[in-house]
Design an enzyme around this catalytic site. Structure first.
Site, PDB file in Angstrom:
ATOM      1  N   GLU A 161      -7.876  20.431 -24.716  1.00 57.86           N
ATOM      2  CA  GLU A 161      -7.713  19.935 -26.274  1.00 57.86           C
ATOM      3  C   GLU A 161      -8.559  20.676 -26.995  1.00 57.86           C
ATOM      4  OE1 GLU A 161      -7.583  15.734 -27.246  1.00 57.86           O
ATOM      5  OE2 GLU A 161      -8.236  16.683 -29.005  1.00 57.86           O
ATOM      6  N   GLY A 187     -15.340  27.039 -25.418  1.00 59.92           N
ATOM      7  CA  GLY A 187     -15.434  26.260 -24.145  1.00 59.92           C
ATOM      8  C   GLY A 187     -14.226  26.390 -23.220  1.00 59.92           C
ATOM      9  N   GLU A 193     -11.287  25.391 -38.023  1.00 62.29           N
ATOM     10  CA  GLU A 193     -11.615  24.237 -37.889  1.00 62.29           C
ATOM     11  C   GLU A 193     -12.931  24.076 -38.450  1.00 62.29           C
ATOM     12  OE1 GLU A 193     -11.576  20.248 -34.780  1.00 62.29           O
ATOM     13  OE2 GLU A 193     -12.524  22.276 -34.125  1.00 62.29           O
ATOM     14  N   CYS A 232     -10.984  14.728 -33.288  1.00 67.35           N
ATOM     15  CA  CYS A 232     -10.121  15.835 -33.322  1.00 67.35           C
ATOM     16  C   CYS A 232      -8.922  15.829 -34.291  1.00 67.35           C
ATOM     17  CB  CYS A 232      -9.488  16.225 -31.872  1.00 67.35           C
ATOM     18  SG  CYS A 232      -9.101  14.488 -31.170  1.00 67.35           S
ATOM     19  N   LYS A 288     -17.669  16.737 -14.860  1.00 65.07           N
ATOM     20  CA  LYS A 288     -18.781  17.554 -15.666  1.00 65.07           C
ATOM     21  C   LYS A 288     -19.251  16.790 -16.562  1.00 65.07           C
ATOM     22  CE  LYS A 288     -21.436  20.733 -17.536  1.00 65.07           C
ATOM     23  NZ  LYS A 288     -21.508  20.096 -18.484  1.00 65.07           N
ATOM     24  N   SER A 334     -14.680  22.557 -27.637  1.00 64.28           N
ATOM     25  CA  SER A 334     -14.599  23.581 -28.594  1.00 64.28           C
ATOM     26  C   SER A 334     -13.528  24.627 -28.066  1.00 64.28           C
ATOM     27  CB  SER A 334     -15.817  24.289 -28.700  1.00 64.28           C
ATOM     28  OG  SER A 334     -16.333  25.095 -27.466  1.00 64.28           O
ATOM     29  N   ARG A 335     -12.898  25.282 -29.037  1.00 63.23           N
ATOM     30  CA  ARG A 335     -11.849  26.374 -28.793  1.00 63.23           C
ATOM     31  C   ARG A 335     -12.722  27.570 -27.615  1.00 63.23           C
ATOM     32  NH1 ARG A 335      -8.410  30.458 -32.400  1.00 63.23           N
ATOM     33  NH2 ARG A 335      -8.292  28.543 -33.709  1.00 63.23           N
TER      34      ARG A 335
HETATM   35  P1  NAP Z   1     -18.350  22.579 -25.918  1.00 63.02           P
HETATM   36  O1  NAP Z   1     -19.306  23.398 -26.399  1.00 63.02           O
HETATM   37  O2  NAP Z   1     -16.849  23.107 -25.714  1.00 63.02           O
HETATM   38  O3  NAP Z   1     -18.488  21.696 -24.621  1.00 63.02           O
HETATM   39  C1  NAP Z   1     -17.944  20.676 -23.782  1.00 63.02           C
HETATM   40  C2  NAP Z   1     -17.960  20.691 -22.479  1.00 63.02           C
HETATM   41  O4  NAP Z   1     -17.581  22.106 -21.910  1.00 63.02           O
HETATM   42  C3  NAP Z   1     -19.461  20.833 -22.026  1.00 63.02           C
HETATM   43  O5  NAP Z   1     -19.630  19.889 -20.909  1.00 63.02           O
HETATM   44  C4  NAP Z   1     -19.904  22.155 -21.863  1.00 63.02           C
HETATM   45  O6  NAP Z   1     -20.938  22.001 -20.941  1.00 63.02           O
HETATM   46  C5  NAP Z   1     -18.734  22.882 -21.319  1.00 63.02           C
HETATM   47  N1  NAP Z   1     -18.783  24.254 -21.475  1.00 63.02           N
HETATM   48  C6  NAP Z   1     -18.255  24.707 -22.843  1.00 63.02           C
HETATM   49  N2  NAP Z   1     -18.397  25.936 -22.741  1.00 63.02           N
HETATM   50  C7  NAP Z   1     -18.151  26.370 -21.374  1.00 63.02           C
HETATM   51  C8  NAP Z   1     -18.321  27.609 -20.646  1.00 63.02           C
HETATM   52  N3  NAP Z   1     -18.156  28.684 -21.131  1.00 63.02           N
HETATM   53  N4  NAP Z   1     -18.395  27.434 -19.230  1.00 63.02           N
HETATM   54  C9  NAP Z   1     -18.571  26.598 -18.524  1.00 63.02           C
HETATM   55  N5  NAP Z   1     -18.510  25.352 -19.287  1.00 63.02           N
HETATM   56  C10 NAP Z   1     -18.478  25.110 -20.747  1.00 63.02           C
HETATM   57  O7  NAP Z   1     -17.979  21.331 -26.925  1.00 63.02           O
HETATM   58  P2  NAP Z   1     -19.026  20.236 -27.786  1.00 63.02           P
HETATM   59  O8  NAP Z   1     -20.168  20.333 -27.044  1.00 63.02           O
HETATM   60  O9  NAP Z   1     -18.393  19.081 -27.533  1.00 63.02           O
HETATM   61  O10 NAP Z   1     -18.991  20.725 -29.198  1.00 63.02           O
HETATM   62  C11 NAP Z   1     -19.254  21.957 -29.808  1.00 63.02           C
HETATM   63  C12 NAP Z   1     -18.174  22.126 -30.697  1.00 63.02           C
HETATM   64  O11 NAP Z   1     -16.994  21.943 -30.181  1.00 63.02           O
HETATM   65  C13 NAP Z   1     -18.152  21.326 -32.099  1.00 63.02           C
HETATM   66  O12 NAP Z   1     -19.140  21.820 -32.883  1.00 63.02           O
HETATM   67  C14 NAP Z   1     -16.746  21.208 -32.421  1.00 63.02           C
HETATM   68  O13 NAP Z   1     -16.515  22.519 -33.209  1.00 63.02           O
HETATM   69  C15 NAP Z   1     -15.952  21.332 -31.140  1.00 63.02           C
HETATM   70  N6  NAP Z   1     -15.354  20.053 -30.628  1.00 63.02           N
HETATM   71  C16 NAP Z   1     -14.133  19.842 -31.055  1.00 63.02           C
HETATM   72  C17 NAP Z   1     -13.624  18.831 -30.677  1.00 63.02           C
HETATM   73  C18 NAP Z   1     -11.866  18.528 -31.004  1.00 63.02           C
HETATM   74  O14 NAP Z   1     -11.417  17.424 -30.481  1.00 63.02           O
HETATM   75  N7  NAP Z   1     -11.172  19.143 -31.748  1.00 63.02           N
HETATM   76  C19 NAP Z   1     -14.237  17.670 -29.882  1.00 63.02           C
HETATM   77  C20 NAP Z   1     -15.560  18.046 -29.851  1.00 63.02           C
HETATM   78  C21 NAP Z   1     -16.112  19.053 -29.928  1.00 63.02           C
HETATM   79  P3  NAP Z   1     -22.575  22.907 -21.090  1.00 63.02           P
HETATM   80  O15 NAP Z   1     -22.626  22.981 -22.329  1.00 63.02           O
HETATM   81  O16 NAP Z   1     -23.271  22.220 -20.226  1.00 63.02           O
HETATM   82  O17 NAP Z   1     -21.868  24.316 -20.479  1.00 63.02           O
END
Ligand code: NAP
Length: 530
Positions: free
Chosen positions: A268, A248, A396, A305, A187, A245-246
């Site tokens: 992660e 996600g 975080e 991260c 994905k 994200s946590r």
């Molecule tokens: P994200 O919102 O968790 O999205 C990552 C992936 O997961 C995307 O492909 C998203 O797709 C999918 N996803 C998220 N929630 C979902 C759900 N409920 N159901 C199905 N698919 C889901 O992360 P991000 O876009 O990379 O960044 C957002 C935040 O994540 C950042 O601001 C940061 O706080 C955190 N982050 C942390 C780290 C770390 O290593 N600690 C790394 C990156 C990001 P869709 O949006 O297309 O659904």
């Protein structure tokens, strides 16, 4: 043959391109302008077809001789390398990350695939054990028992926003899953669909050139939760790799455990990576350490991260030089481009909640910027009692912001560590005179983190055998796993035991002749075959 550096916007389902209803765009991270082409968001039918093809490819792909799968991984390297500058420029536009960072990340991605190719050839990952029958044993004879690790099944991989190459389409989870023998359905992250498509086409080209079944790899770009949810819920998917994200990661883990057949999710998610500054080191070289801390904190706009989001500074006046030097260095930091508007606004909210907290003092802010999504770095300070008294302070803040916590005694630090959630890393800054205090903290640290570093900085994660890039929740969803290093392959394997099967019916790797020359534990003795 088609140009590998052309981006069409298609969904890649096995060998097929699907592009009938292009409906979403990538944006230039620095300007917010749309970047051509218009992409097609994968639909439920694409998920269905990609999973069906992956399941059909599984039997053949998972049973290939190790050397053949290793050669395939090396072909993936060659195909990505051919993309050259086109890949870097597209990734720069979509992520806002600088060229040097992305060239380094490409090197890491290719090196990681080569690392897994070597691992697959060498064969220790198969974990072969042979306990020959003991027919004369009393009171009961022992049967002939042989064990190996096998691939778990098709794997869903979610690309990460902050690593468009090394943790995305052909990144760590994909490399480990393919090495294990698992077909992969990716994905793609919605922030970099063009980069994703380029890498996906390279991967598919390797599938075709090496004569692998088409379903070994599919790429589903898209920007909606329904797509990722459908992929995790598909009964043919047997494990999930995720970085993000946590919220996600937890949403996907909930979906995976609610399936008729629950599956593991290796997510992660969130870590603030405590750094502990000990008094002698602070007195001897506090200013130097303070500047190095700010350099690590602001690297890549803090979008790592392993970013050092928390410093526990031990002693009364000892950390003063460190704190003042860090504040001075941070004030000079220019504003930095973040990956996207959503990530920038989450950063601003996190900084605001620290700045507005009654028990937190703003120590320094970096320079402001004028462009889109520019992060203004932030440094904050509080004390141990305030920190342990409010969980909000250990959230975080993804970006260049960090909180320094003053602690007078090691007991305060132990108490604080006990309250802290699980972490990817902990860093110890100490001199010889601090060693007794360091030793006192190690047991508490080991319970909380996946990697403990001495006198270094947590940003920068080596791909090697000894690496652990994991840790207790919420650093990851599975405390037993790592997403970097050779142990990462274990996420996509399971053990199978064969009892009393005749040699001719056994899989090749557990036969007596050991045709692939893999290491094996034979009757309890670890044996290497040249
Ligand atoms: P994200 O919102 O968790 O999205 C990552 C992936 O997961 C995307 O492909 C998203 O797709 C999918 N996803 C998220 N929630 C979902 C759900 N409920 N159901 C199905 N698919 C889901 O992360 P991000 O876009 O990379 O960044 C957002 C935040 O994540 C950042 O601001 C940061 O706080 C955190 N982050 C942390 C780290 C770390 O290593 N600690 C790394 C990156 C990001 P869709 O949006 O297309 O659904």
């Amino acid at each position: 043959m088609s140009d590998p550096s052309v981006i069409t916007g298609a969904v890649l389902v096995g060998a097929e391109d699907r592009l009938e209803r292009a409906n979403f765009v990538a944006r230039n991270a620095a300007t917010g302008e749309p970047l051509p082409p218009v992409f097609q968001e994968a639909e439920l039918q694409d998920v269905e077809d990609a999973c069906r093809l992956a399941a059909a490819a599984f039997a053949e792909f998972s049973e290939l001789a190790p050397a053949i799968r290793a050669t395939f991984l090396e072909q993936v390297v060659a195909e990505i390398a051919v993309l050259g500058n086109a890949l870097i420029e597209r990734a720069m536009a979509e992520s806002g990350l600088p060229r040097a960072r992305l060239e380094g990340e490409r090197g890491r991605t290719l090196g990681q695939l080569q690392f897994f190719a070597r691992l697959v050839r060498e064969g220790a990952w198969l974990d072969v054990a042979i306990d020959h029958a003991l027919p004369e044993r009393a009171p009961v004879p022992r049967p002939d028992l042989r064990r190996r690790s096998v691939a778990i099944g098709p794997v869903a991989v979610f690309g990460a926003s902050n690593f468009p190459l090394a943790f995305s389409v052909a990144g760590g989870a994909t490399a480990a899953a393919l090495a294990a023998g698992c077909p992969v359905v990716v994905k793609g992250h919605p922030l970099h669909p063009g980069t994703g498509e380029l890498v996906a086409r390279a991967l598919r080209s390797a599938v075709q050139k090496c004569g692998m079944p088409a379903g070994v790899f599919s790429y589903l770009p898209g920007a909606n939760h329904q797509l990722g949810g459908a992929l995790v819920s598909d009964p043919r998917i047997k494990a999930v790799g995720f970085t993000g994200s946590r919220a996600g990661g937890l949403a996907l883990a909930r979906l995976a455990s609610a399936r008729a057949e629950p599956i593991p999710v290796y997510a992660e998610m969130s870590s603030i990576n405590p750094v502990i500054l000990f008094p002698a080191a602070a007195r001897e070289r506090g200013a130097e350490l303070g500047r190095a801390y700010v350099a690590s904190l602001t690297l890549g706009a803090g979008q790592f991260c392993t970013n050092p989001g928390l410093v526990l500074a031990l002693g009364d006046s000892d950390p003063e030089g460190f704190i003042q030097a860090a504040a001075a260095a941070l004030r000079e930091c220019p504003a930095q481009q973040m990956l996207a508007t959503g990530i920038h606004s989450a950063f601003e909210r996190g900084v605001e909640s620290l700045a507005d907290h009654a028990a937190v003092q703003t120590l320094a802010r970096g320079r402001t910027g004028t462009g889109v999504n520019q992060a203004q770095a932030g440094l904050f300070v509080t004390d141990a009692a305030a920190f342990t008294g409010d969980r909000v302070l250990s959230n975080e803040v993804f970006g260049p912001a960090s909180l320094i916590v003053r602690a007078r005694t090691t007991d305060e630090i132990v108490h604080l560590l006990e309250q802290l959630e699980g972490q990817l890393t902990a860093t110890l800054l100490f001199d010889a005179a601090d060693e007794a205090a360091v030793a006192g903290l190690l047991p508490a640290l080991q319970r909380k983190v996946g990697r403990i570093l001495a006198n270094g900085w947590p940003t920068g994660v080596e791909v090697c055998h000894a690496m652990v890039h994991g840790g207790p929740f919420p650093a990851t969803s599975d405390v037993r796993a790592t997403s970097v290093g050779s142990l990462a392959i274990q996420r996509f394997l399971r053990p199978v035991c064969y009892q009393n099967l005749p040699d001719r019916l056994l899989p090749a790797v557990v036969r007596d002749g050991n045709p692939y020359h893999v290491p094996a534990r034979i009757d309890g003795v670890l044996t290497l075959f040249p």
